[in-house]
Design an enzyme around this catalytic site. Structure first.
Site, PDB file in Angstrom:
ATOM      1  CB  ALA A  78      57.389  64.878  85.337  1.00 48.32           C
ATOM      2  N   GLY A 123      58.963  70.464  84.246  1.00 45.62           N
ATOM      3  CA  GLY A 123      57.728  70.617  83.487  1.00 45.62           C
ATOM      4  C   GLY A 123      56.874  71.773  83.974  1.00 45.62           C
ATOM      5  CD  GLU A 126      59.865  71.311  79.906  1.00 45.36           C
ATOM      6  OE1 GLU A 126      60.552  71.048  78.903  1.00 45.36           O
ATOM      7  OE2 GLU A 126      59.384  70.426  80.653  1.00 45.36           O
ATOM      8  CD  GLU A 146      63.383  69.188  82.967  1.00 43.86           C
ATOM      9  OE1 GLU A 146      62.193  69.519  82.806  1.00 43.86           O
ATOM     10  OE2 GLU A 146      64.310  70.022  83.123  1.00 43.86           O
TER      11      GLU A 146
END
Length: 272
Positions: A78, A123, A126, A146
């Protein structure tokens, strides 16, 4: 494999179709925000979602390869600089767009391969986990850090990682927020194949080409059965498989596949 024919989705995402007019069926979904190491901003998330929606509706796309233009990173996750500027209300409003990006990759109906080098964190990892297969090079560093910044994996990581490596190993990796380098990532099953530095894209496209040579109808049905059947008891899983089989058993691809086998030639898949 050639660089492909490009189509932009916003400033940060490109779709490239490989082969003569994209005839191979291999499509490359390129993360192209090099100045930020492909950190996923709201705009970039929106573009990933839009590109995936277009690919999901494209019958000529047989395999999708997720790649990066940055030399030292697949994706660092992110965009925390943007995230830090958002109010609580803005963060809530952003969430559907973010989910649309990760869900868009995860829900692509055709096989997907991630080509990972350098940093694939949060992310970024991910996005790779949302793919069916992950090819990494020896420079890869993956992880879900995270909790070290006060959040949790929110792009599917808490659900996708245990499906790859088991609940206890996923808990250890998420709770410690540690980064895992290429050789250990392969040993733990975080990635599926490890290649020399700089060869991840080349190998992922090669693998995609081998997959794309098979029946498009069969590939999509097989993926559907694999995804829907995961976690089901055996009886339910076999019913899911049977339903998928029925979608291919009377297809043009099956007729062509049988004919090509009997005639000792390469199939010319109709894709229906």
């Amino acid at each position: 494999m050639d660089q492909g024919q490009g189509q932009r989705f916003g400033e940060f995402v490109e779709v490239r179709r490989h082969g003569d007019g994209g005839a191979t069926g291999v499509v490359e979904l390129v993360l192209d925000r090099p100045k930020a190491m492909n950190a996923v901003s709201t705009e970039m998330a929106r573009s990933i979602g839009a590109a995936c929606a277009a690919l999901a509706a494209d019958p000529d796309a047989r395999v999708v390869v997720l790649t990066s233009t940055h030399e030292r990173a697949f994706c660092v996750g992110a965009d925390l600089k943007e995230r830090n500027s958002l109010s609580d209300a803005e963060l809530v409003a952003q969430r559907p767009t973010t989910r649309g990006a990760y869900g868009g990759v995860l829900e692509l109906p055709m096989p997907t391969v991630a080509a990972v080098h350098g940093f694939a964190l949060g992310g970024g990892f991910e996005l790779a986990l949302a793919c069916d297969l992950i090819v990494a090079d020896e420079t890869a560093v993956v992880g879900l850090p995270e909790v070290s910044v006060g959040v949790i994996p929110g792009g599917g990581g808490t659900q996708l990682l245990p499906r790859r490596v088991g609940a206890a190993r996923a808990a250890e990796l998420i709770f410690t927020a540690r980064r895992v380098e290429g050789a250990e990532a392969l040993a733990l099953g975080l990635v599926d194949e490890l290649v020399g530095a700089g060869r991840d894209r080349e190998r992922a496209l090669e693998l995609a080409g081998a997959i794309a040579a098979n029946s498009p109808v069969g590939l999509r049905a097989a993926k559907r059965a694999l995804r829907l059947g995961h976690g089901m008891d055996l009886t339910a899983g076999l019913e899911i498989e049977d339903a998928a089989w029925r979608t291919v058993a009377f297809s043009g691809d099956r007729a062509e596949g049988v004919a090509a086998f009997n005639e000792k030639r390469k199939p010319n898949w109709p894709g229906r």
